[in-house]
Design an enzyme around this catalytic site. Structure first.
Site, PDB file in Angstrom:
ATOM      1  N   ARG A  39     -12.812  -0.105   8.067  1.00 55.58           N
ATOM      2  CA  ARG A  39     -12.064  -0.303   8.589  1.00 55.58           C
ATOM      3  C   ARG A  39     -11.333  -0.358   7.471  1.00 55.58           C
ATOM      4  O   ARG A  39      -9.952   0.173   6.825  1.00 55.58           O
ATOM      5  CB  ARG A  39     -12.986  -2.372   8.328  1.00 55.58           C
ATOM      6  CG  ARG A  39     -12.879  -2.341   9.868  1.00 55.58           C
ATOM      7  CD  ARG A  39     -13.641  -4.017  10.200  1.00 55.58           C
ATOM      8  NE  ARG A  39     -13.719  -4.316  11.548  1.00 55.58           N
ATOM      9  CZ  ARG A  39     -14.289  -5.222  12.304  1.00 55.58           C
ATOM     10  NH1 ARG A  39     -14.825  -5.527  10.869  1.00 55.58           N
ATOM     11  NH2 ARG A  39     -14.461  -5.406  12.997  1.00 55.58           N
ATOM     12  N   LYS A 200     -25.025  -6.529  30.945  1.00 50.50           N
ATOM     13  CA  LYS A 200     -24.816  -7.650  31.565  1.00 50.50           C
ATOM     14  C   LYS A 200     -23.353  -7.226  32.450  1.00 50.50           C
ATOM     15  O   LYS A 200     -22.594  -7.095  31.866  1.00 50.50           O
ATOM     16  CB  LYS A 200     -24.410  -8.986  31.013  1.00 50.50           C
ATOM     17  CG  LYS A 200     -26.079  -9.521  30.260  1.00 50.50           C
ATOM     18  CD  LYS A 200     -25.828 -10.860  30.082  1.00 50.50           C
ATOM     19  CE  LYS A 200     -27.364 -11.314  30.266  1.00 50.50           C
ATOM     20  NZ  LYS A 200     -27.040 -12.692  30.033  1.00 50.50           N
ATOM     21  N   GLY A 358     -18.490  -2.099  20.280  1.00 55.19           N
ATOM     22  CA  GLY A 358     -19.999  -1.805  19.205  1.00 55.19           C
ATOM     23  C   GLY A 358     -20.797  -0.744  19.156  1.00 55.19           C
ATOM     24  O   GLY A 358     -21.073   0.064  18.542  1.00 55.19           O
ATOM     25  N   GLY A 381     -13.331  -6.860  20.186  1.00 57.76           N
ATOM     26  CA  GLY A 381     -13.193  -7.354  21.823  1.00 57.76           C
ATOM     27  C   GLY A 381     -11.699  -7.173  21.951  1.00 57.76           C
ATOM     28  O   GLY A 381     -11.493  -7.354  23.021  1.00 57.76           O
TER      29      GLY A 381
END
Ligand code: ADP
Ligand code: MG
Length: 400
Positions: A39, A200, A358, A381
């Site tokens: 980052r 999922k 991720g 996100g």
């Protein structure tokens, strides 16, 4: 894509201009030491470019979740040394984000000087996007640059509010991310394929619902393929499967049919009786031959070959989620094979490939192809919300 200003729109000489730069310095830490500098490295070009133009650069960032209170274990001063090493410049730590202490520090900074303000989330006004808090920060700036795409899904004072108070620009990392994402789903060259994998369906329902209206090929892998297979009447044995989502899976397949999107599910799979690396019970079979005590842990080689043929016909690929339990050998093989295939097509110039998430980034690194994709987003996100077709407030505020 709606227009936004970039650093190219700034004058060549910014001598003495105070530029508030929102960056992502939320570095992963272990025992007080940053374990990954990705980052920091990503925002370095923007910081250095502004400093080299003579600006006084004031870095704004959050760090951890201090919930509106000062917390010495989450002070941004913890990463000051790492940032200095990445930039190769001195960085002055300023223990406030607004007020006279900041004003005084800015007075001391010379042209090209870099200051790092304290963790924005030490103040409630950050996450509540309090206009008064944003205005107080803005008092010490002439310009605002947002280089933190990964925080752009939050409408916070430093990610959204400030863009309304000062002339606002996208930093280099934000600019690259927005351009890559636009090339993948905004105005992509067709046909477009999407790979959606991972554990999922429930975590990615909105992604799947959005994609069926956007892409020509939806490739479903990972644990979520089991839910779709089960909805189609396939017995998936002991596999990870959300049987209660059968109706939603059916609805997604129907919506895909209605909009001319082909859904690809694996027809051969790699199964095992235990969730472990290189298990004795490992075998590859047709999806209709999974035994009651077996788990599907990867897509099979025939499926990968068929998917590679699909990618050959496509011009754009957007990928989120591994095709199997890639952390354990040999259940990484499907993901690795298809990723290498996509990388080769990208190298040949026939495919624009954009990936994010991720575990997806970890899987592409494991396959050794992260560098070969057109763009790999580490935004987490924000990347997923973008894949859901949502407007990100931090981006919207820049494009107003
Ligand atoms: P990302 O972080 O890229 O968005 P996810 O978190 O949705 O991806 O999914 C990654 C996880 O999905 C991995 O931990 C992987 O082991 C798991 N997974 C993939 N396929 C399967 C499967 N068939 N059974 C169980 N877990 C799976
Ligand atoms: Mg994940």
């Amino acid at each position: 894509m709606a227009g936004f200003k970039t650093l190219d729109d700034l004058p060549a000489d910014l001598t003495g201009k105070r530029v508030l730069v929102r960056v992502d310095l939320n570095l992963p830490m272990a025992d007080g030491v940053a374990t990954d500098l990705t980052r920091a490295t990503a925002v370095a070009p923007t910081i250095l470019e502004l400093a080299d133009k003579g600006a006084k650069v004031l870095l704004l960032a959050h760090f951890g979740r201090p919930k509106g209170e000062r917390n010495s274990t989450m002070s941004l001063s913890m990463v000051q040394g790492e940032i200095e090493r990445v930039l190769g410049r001195e960085v002055m730590f300023i223990p406030e984000v607004a007020g006279p202490v900041v004003a005084q520090a800015v007075g001391i900074l010379g042209p090209g000087g870099i200051g790092m303000l304290e963790n924005t989330r030490f103040w409630h006004g950050e996450e509540s996007n309090d206009p008064a808090f944003a205005a107080a920060i803005a008092e010490n700036g002439d310009l605002y640059v947002n280089d933190a795409f990964s925080a752009a899904h939050r409408a916070h004072a430093s990610t959204e509010g400030l863009a309304h108070l000062l002339p606002a620009y996208a930093g280099r990392s934000m600019e690259a991310e927005l351009k890559a994402l636009d090339a993948a789903l905004g105005a992509p060259v067709r046909p477009v394929a999407a790979v959606v994998g991972g554990a999922k369906v429930s975590s990615k329902l909105a992604v799947l619902e959005h994609l069926v209206g956007q892409v020509q090929h939806l490739i479903i892998g990972g644990g979520m393929a089991n839910t779709f297979l089960a909805a189609r009447g396939v017995d998936v044995g002991k596999s990870l499967c959300e049987h209660d989502l059968a109706a939603q899976a059916d609805a997604i397949m129907a919506a895909a049919d209605a909009s001319g999107c082909t859904v690809h599910l694996p027809y051969d799979v790699v199964v095992s009786k235990e969730f472990a690396a290189n298990p004795a019970s490992l075998r590859t079979c047709n999806v209709h031959e999974v035994a009651a005590d077996e788990m599907i842990l990867d897509v099979g080689p025939q499926a990968v070959e068929a998917l590679a043929d699909v990618l050959k016909t496509c011009r754009t690929l957007v990928w989120n989620g591994p095709l199997g339990a890639f952390e354990m050998s040999p259940f990484d093989e499907g993901t690795v094979a298809l990723a290498r295939n996509a990388a080769a097509l990208t190298a040949e110039g026939s495919l624009v490939s954009v990936a994010g998430g991720g575990d997806t980034v970890a899987a592409l690194n494991h396959a050794g192809v992260a560098e070969d994709f057109t763009y790999v987003s580490t935004a987490g996100g924000a990347f997923l919300e973008w894949m859901e077709g949502r407007e990100l407030p931090g981006v919207a505020a820049l494009t107003r």
